[in-house]
Write a protein that holds these residues in place. Structure first.
Motif, PDB file in Angstrom:
ATOM      1  N   LEU A  69      22.290   5.834 -27.723  1.00 55.45           N
ATOM      2  CA  LEU A  69      23.420   5.170 -27.083  1.00 55.45           C
ATOM      3  C   LEU A  69      24.340   4.589 -28.151  1.00 55.45           C
ATOM      4  O   LEU A  69      23.879   4.091 -29.171  1.00 55.45           O
ATOM      5  CB  LEU A  69      22.927   4.017 -26.210  1.00 55.45           C
ATOM      6  CG  LEU A  69      22.441   4.300 -24.796  1.00 55.45           C
ATOM      7  CD1 LEU A  69      22.207   2.980 -24.102  1.00 55.45           C
ATOM      8  CD2 LEU A  69      23.445   5.121 -24.018  1.00 55.45           C
ATOM      9  N   THR A  70      25.649   4.663 -27.904  1.00 63.07           N
ATOM     10  CA  THR A  70      26.581   4.074 -28.869  1.00 63.07           C
ATOM     11  C   THR A  70      26.632   2.554 -28.713  1.00 63.07           C
ATOM     12  O   THR A  70      27.101   1.852 -29.583  1.00 63.07           O
ATOM     13  CB  THR A  70      28.007   4.621 -28.644  1.00 63.07           C
ATOM     14  OG1 THR A  70      28.336   4.424 -27.275  1.00 63.07           O
ATOM     15  CG2 THR A  70      28.086   6.098 -28.982  1.00 63.07           C
ATOM     16  N   LYS A  71      26.155   2.105 -27.568  1.00 66.69           N
ATOM     17  CA  LYS A  71      26.240   0.675 -27.280  1.00 66.69           C
ATOM     18  C   LYS A  71      24.869   0.020 -27.477  1.00 66.69           C
ATOM     19  O   LYS A  71      23.855   0.543 -27.017  1.00 66.69           O
ATOM     20  CB  LYS A  71      26.700   0.517 -25.825  1.00 66.69           C
ATOM     21  CG  LYS A  71      26.655  -0.865 -25.276  1.00 66.69           C
ATOM     22  CD  LYS A  71      27.999  -1.530 -25.346  1.00 66.69           C
ATOM     23  CE  LYS A  71      27.899  -2.982 -24.883  1.00 66.69           C
ATOM     24  NZ  LYS A  71      29.057  -3.771 -25.242  1.00 66.69           N
ATOM     25  N   GLU A  72      24.862  -1.096 -28.136  1.00 68.30           N
ATOM     26  CA  GLU A  72      23.598  -1.821 -28.303  1.00 68.30           C
ATOM     27  C   GLU A  72      23.310  -2.592 -27.018  1.00 68.30           C
ATOM     28  O   GLU A  72      24.182  -3.292 -26.500  1.00 68.30           O
ATOM     29  CB  GLU A  72      23.733  -2.793 -29.475  1.00 68.30           C
ATOM     30  CG  GLU A  72      22.405  -3.270 -29.997  1.00 68.30           C
ATOM     31  CD  GLU A  72      22.580  -4.415 -30.988  1.00 68.30           C
ATOM     32  OE1 GLU A  72      21.741  -5.330 -30.954  1.00 68.30           O
ATOM     33  OE2 GLU A  72      23.558  -4.383 -31.756  1.00 68.30           O
ATOM     34  N   LEU A  73      22.113  -2.441 -26.489  1.00 68.23           N
ATOM     35  CA  LEU A  73      21.790  -3.084 -25.218  1.00 68.23           C
ATOM     36  C   LEU A  73      21.209  -4.470 -25.438  1.00 68.23           C
ATOM     37  O   LEU A  73      20.483  -4.692 -26.407  1.00 68.23           O
ATOM     38  CB  LEU A  73      20.779  -2.235 -24.447  1.00 68.23           C
ATOM     39  CG  LEU A  73      21.257  -0.864 -23.995  1.00 68.23           C
ATOM     40  CD1 LEU A  73      20.128  -0.132 -23.291  1.00 68.23           C
ATOM     41  CD2 LEU A  73      22.460  -1.001 -23.072  1.00 68.23           C
ATOM     42  N   PRO A  74      21.525  -5.393 -24.525  1.00 68.68           N
ATOM     43  CA  PRO A  74      20.918  -6.719 -24.661  1.00 68.68           C
ATOM     44  C   PRO A  74      19.408  -6.608 -24.464  1.00 68.68           C
ATOM     45  O   PRO A  74      18.965  -5.997 -23.493  1.00 68.68           O
ATOM     46  CB  PRO A  74      21.558  -7.527 -23.534  1.00 68.68           C
ATOM     47  CG  PRO A  74      22.067  -6.524 -22.563  1.00 68.68           C
ATOM     48  CD  PRO A  74      22.391  -5.283 -23.338  1.00 68.68           C
ATOM     49  N   PRO A  75      18.606  -7.131 -25.371  1.00 68.97           N
ATOM     50  CA  PRO A  75      17.158  -7.030 -25.201  1.00 68.97           C
ATOM     51  C   PRO A  75      16.707  -7.839 -23.991  1.00 68.97           C
ATOM     52  O   PRO A  75      17.353  -8.794 -23.588  1.00 68.97           O
ATOM     53  CB  PRO A  75      16.598  -7.627 -26.491  1.00 68.97           C
ATOM     54  CG  PRO A  75      17.682  -8.464 -27.058  1.00 68.97           C
ATOM     55  CD  PRO A  75      18.978  -7.886 -26.578  1.00 68.97           C
ATOM     56  N   ARG A  76      15.613  -7.397 -23.406  1.00 67.74           N
ATOM     57  CA  ARG A  76      15.046  -8.139 -22.285  1.00 67.74           C
ATOM     58  C   ARG A  76      13.566  -8.351 -22.597  1.00 67.74           C
ATOM     59  O   ARG A  76      12.703  -7.702 -22.010  1.00 67.74           O
ATOM     60  CB  ARG A  76      15.242  -7.368 -20.977  1.00 67.74           C
ATOM     61  CG  ARG A  76      15.166  -8.251 -19.729  1.00 67.74           C
ATOM     62  CD  ARG A  76      15.177  -7.435 -18.464  1.00 67.74           C
ATOM     63  NE  ARG A  76      16.398  -6.719 -18.167  1.00 67.74           N
ATOM     64  CZ  ARG A  76      17.452  -7.237 -17.526  1.00 67.74           C
ATOM     65  NH1 ARG A  76      17.436  -8.481 -17.132  1.00 67.74           N
ATOM     66  NH2 ARG A  76      18.505  -6.496 -17.280  1.00 67.74           N
ATOM     67  N   PRO A  77      13.311  -9.221 -23.561  1.00 66.91           N
ATOM     68  CA  PRO A  77      11.910  -9.449 -23.921  1.00 66.91           C
ATOM     69  C   PRO A  77      11.212 -10.186 -22.784  1.00 66.91           C
ATOM     70  O   PRO A  77      11.877 -10.766 -21.932  1.00 66.91           O
ATOM     71  CB  PRO A  77      11.999 -10.336 -25.161  1.00 66.91           C
ATOM     72  CG  PRO A  77      13.278 -11.060 -25.022  1.00 66.91           C
ATOM     73  CD  PRO A  77      14.218 -10.120 -24.300  1.00 66.91           C
TER      74      PRO A  77
END
Lengths: 194, 620
Positions: free
Chosen positions: B359-367
């Motif tokens: 993905l070109t977009k970094e996703l917000p982590p969901r730890p």
């Protein structure tokens, strides 16, 4: 012949339950079904996904790019798993956002999921489902997972039909929960015309 | 789970691997079972807990794995079949008796299950516990799927009872947490009362006895190695005219099969269920007909090393491929891609390699996060504030194993160490010798009972100085809400008081607080920080998951909302309290009513000084 279904979402949304219902629908049809789930450390609020393989697979994890259909109960979780979808595959995405708390802490914005999808996977077929809204119509906001499952079944990609899922719901729920889930399944299915 | 008791051989149930293990316990006629919960083994206990009474199985959640193993051993030497199960690192705790019962042997079949966790989905390491079977010189059985988890377990009991030796039964996350249809077999009747025979030293491992027992163990293992061949546990599968022979076990077998089927590879597969001792006769026959051997297994080159030694010691000419020559990795779980690439690097069959998308977009982590309403959030919030109020310079936080390990993450950052059960206190004892910083330890109620008491005794005896916060939510939460000694089930389990334990050890400062009451919690913490020596605060409040289930059934959850007229957007609630029910939309902070469980802690002025957080009015 193997058909691969991936279901993802946030801990607490019913990802595993949805997976069991889809699997039991396959079982009730006499299919071989293998489901893989990961437990622990994400009881509420963490990223969760299950892999379901209908057919003669032994390995429970879907190989990369072999997912025929992705059911995402949350938009960012759809993006997190979209690379698993095979060319020509489908994604059904619950539109209701659950912004990760990491966004609040970092001050970053929730991504525009549709434009990321269009940019990275032009031509990919997906459907955003206002599942929370429809779940309320079905009489229970906690049935939004069943709404999206209904839409997924209606695509005809999976080797199970609505009757199979109804049977699986029958064996799992009773009373109001059964009624609202059946209604949610039907309303979800109506969203897709093949 | 009642369906696990149905006596209908031939019918099928759609079961999780761990539920299939529980059914195996029923089919094998096990009398006594014990565990300490740990993912990925926990659901075995959840299932047995539900069916124990009806099935006549005497099952318990023990205080820790060592005690659980000794309980199973005692039942076995009384002639009963017994089962003890745990996650891989649990066997470290139980390893002391584990190593010695191999020598003494057992009477009723005794099986020890270790659920390993390749890739560490919920563990601190990925140790390959097959080594424990080799270390202790006992048989090892590895199933590949839920059906085998059940059938092999029954077989493990037969082997154990026939040879008088405990058997290690090793699953991995993907086997324990795989769900498939499982065909049921008949149920063996459970004996409820055993008979203990005083056996002149057989179960007394004094050196004089141990020396003789050692020899007997080796004889048993030799007998098993040469006599256990084809059968339920081990089999050979041929695909076309084989050019290579693959030796594999466990989850690796499933993936090998899929790769072989999909790509039409011409191989012969030796699938081993008994992997220690190596079923020697069968493996030698396989080596005789397959010149080129590929060993495919997850984690350590356990089988590979055995196969290579066998080839060398019998002066065979086979060529062996595996991890030791870098065709497969020795860490993390395998998947389709890893096995395809490994096989392709040996067989050059042009298996299509993967197409990767990024993905070109970094996703917000969901730890993983503490749940909405989790009392630990309030405790961490208060502790951080108390430290600030008392101007404690550079405190060190020694954390422990449980949901509260998540205190490591932003915004709390209250986890400097976390290595093993009870280590929050062992490490606090050590830090108190090594540095002058204030040391604050966090331990859960279940972990405190499991291994937090000896280090507290040590602290009093050897004069360590630290503040211990026992985060008591009345359950073993992270593994799925199992009971522990702090919880009473009237008529079934007695209750042990954490405060009484601490006081009886000689801790002078012992206080109990409700973390939802931030004011009292804060004051108690600041008091504790003024103490010398070891002090204990029990922060007691029911686990939010249990609370939610209880309140939801009564329709008593009243979510909160942010009154935008009063909110100053100071962001303290989001940035420092960080309940996942908070979200920001159009620059406004609000609370997701389906996530909020109405604990009300964020409404306290310690979190919202503007008192902008209020019970949500209908329609607001």
């Amino acid at each position: 012949m193997i058909v691969n279904l991936k279901i993802c979402g946030v801990g607490g949304q019913g990802v595993i339950t949805t997976g069991i219902i889809a699997s039991e629908a396959g079982i009730s049809r006499g299919l071989n079904v293998v489901m893989s789930e990961i437990h622990g450390l994400a009881q509420r609020g963490g990223a969760v996904s299950v892999d379901i393989r209908f057919g003669d697979a032994l390995g429970s994890m879907i190989p990369e790019n072999r997912c025929d259909i992705l059911v995402a109960l949350e938009p960012v979780e759809a993006l997190r798993n979209v690379s698993r979808i095979k060319e020509g595959g489908l994604a059904l995405i619950g539109a209701e956002r659950i912004p990760p708390i990491s966004l609040g802490i970092s001050g970053k914005e929730y991504p525009d999921v549709e434009s990321v999808l269009k940019e990275n996977y032009p031509g990919m077929r997906y459907l955003m489902v206002n599942s929370d809204e429809i779940a309320k119509q079905a009489g229970n906001p906690r049935t939004s997972n069943t709404v999206i499952l209904g839409a997924a079944i209606a695509t005809g990609v999976l080797p199970v039909d609505l009757q199979d899922v109804m049977r699986a719901l029958d064996s799992r729920f009773t009373g109001e929960m059964l009624e609202s889930n059946k209604k949610a399944l039907g309303l979800g299915a109506k969203l897709v015309t093949v | 789970m009642k369906e696990l008791l149905q006596d209908s051989p031939g019918s099928k149930l759609f079961l999780l691997g761990n539920e299939a293990v529980a059914r195996g316990v029923v089919e094998a006629g096990v009398s006594v079972a014990a565990t300490y919960p740990g993912t990925p083994s926990s659901e075995v206990g959840d299932a047995l807990y539900q069916i124990a009474r009806e099935s006549g199985i005497n099952f318990e959640f023990s205080v820790n794995e060592k005690v659980a193993l000794e309980i199973a051993f005692a039942a076995s030497i009384s002639g009963l079949r017994s089962f003890v199960f745990m996650k891989h690192v649990g066997l470290n705790v139980a390893s002391d008796p584990f190593m010695s019962i191999a020598y003494t042997g057992v009477k009723g079949g005794m099986v020890i299950m270790s659920a390993d966790d390749p890739s560490m989905f919920s563990s601190q390491n990925e140790q390959d516990n097959r080594n424990f079977a080799q270390f202790a010189h006992i048989p090892l059985i590895e199933p590949s799927n839920p059906q085998e988890a059940k059938d092999f377990l029954v077989e493990a009991f037969e082997l154990s009872e026939n040879e008088g030796v405990p058997v290690l039964f090793r699953t991995t996350t993907r086997v324990s947490h795989q769900r498939t249809n499982v065909e049921l077999s008949p149920i063996r009747k459970t004996k409820t009362v055993g008979q203990f025979e005083h056996n002149s030293g057989k179960y007394v491992s004094l050196p004089v006895n141990a020396r003789g027992l050692r020899k007997k163990l080796e004889d048993k293992m030799f007998r098993i190695a040469v006599s256990y061949g084809k059968g339920v546990l081990n089999r050979v599968e041929n695909n076309g005219t084989p050019e290579y022979g693959i030796i594999t076990s466990g989850e690796a077998y499933n993936i090998v099969s899929d790769v072989v089927q999909r790509n039409g590879l011409k191989v012969s597969i030796l699938k081993l269920g008994l992997t220690n001792p190596l079923p020697r006769t069968m493996v030698e026959e396989f080596l005789d007909v397959n010149e080129k051997i590929i060993v495919v297994e997850e984690l350590d080159p356990f089988l590979e090393a055995k196969v290579r030694s066998l080839v060398q010691s019998t002066e065979r000419k086979n060529k062996v491929y595996g991890k030791l020559d870098d065709h497969f990795p020795s860490m993390y779980e395998f998947n389709y891609e890893v096995v395809s690439e490994g096989l392709d690097s040996i067989m050059h069959t042009n298996i299509p390699t993967k197409v990767s998308f990024e993905l070109t977009k970094e996703l917000p982590p969901r730890p993983p996060v503490l749940c909405p309403g989790c009392p630990h959030r309030a405790t961490y919030y208060a502790m951080k504030r108390a430290v600030k109020m008392m101007k404690v310079k550079d405190p060190i936080y020694a954390s422990d194993i449980g949901c509260y390990s998540l205190g490591f993450y932003e915004p709390f950052n209250e986890g400097d160490t976390m290595i093993s059960m009870g280590s929050s206190e062992g490490i606090a004892n050590g830090l108190s010798k090594a540095v002058d910083n204030q040391i604050i330890s966090f331990i859960g109620d279940s972990t405190f009972f499991h291994s937090g008491i000896p280090p507290l005794i040590n602290a009093v005896h050897n004069g360590a100085k630290y503040l211990l916060i026992v985060m008591d939510n009345g359950t073993t939460a992270m593994t799925g809400q199992q009971p522990n000694p702090g919880v009473s089930t009237p008529g079934v389990n007695g209750q042990v008081s954490i405060e009484s334990v601490a006081k009886s050890i000689g801790v002078n400062f012992v206080r109990t607080v409700d973390p939802y009451d931030l004011g009292t919690t804060l004051r108690t913490m600041t008091d504790a920080l003024k103490q010398d020596g070891v002090s204990v605060i029990v922060a007691r409040r029911e686990c939010a998951i249990l609370r939610d289930a209880r309140l939801r059934a009564q329709g008593e959850i009243h979510p909160y909302a942010v009154n935008q007229d009063k909110c100053s957007k100071c962001m303290n609630c989001v940035e420092n309290f960080a309940c996942p029910a908070f979200f920001i939309s159009d620059g406004k902070i609000d609370i997701n009513p389906t996530l909020c469980d109405g604990c009300g802690v964020c409404a306290e002025p310690y979190v919202c000084p503007f008192r902008a957080i209020e019970v949500r009015q209908n329609g607001s």
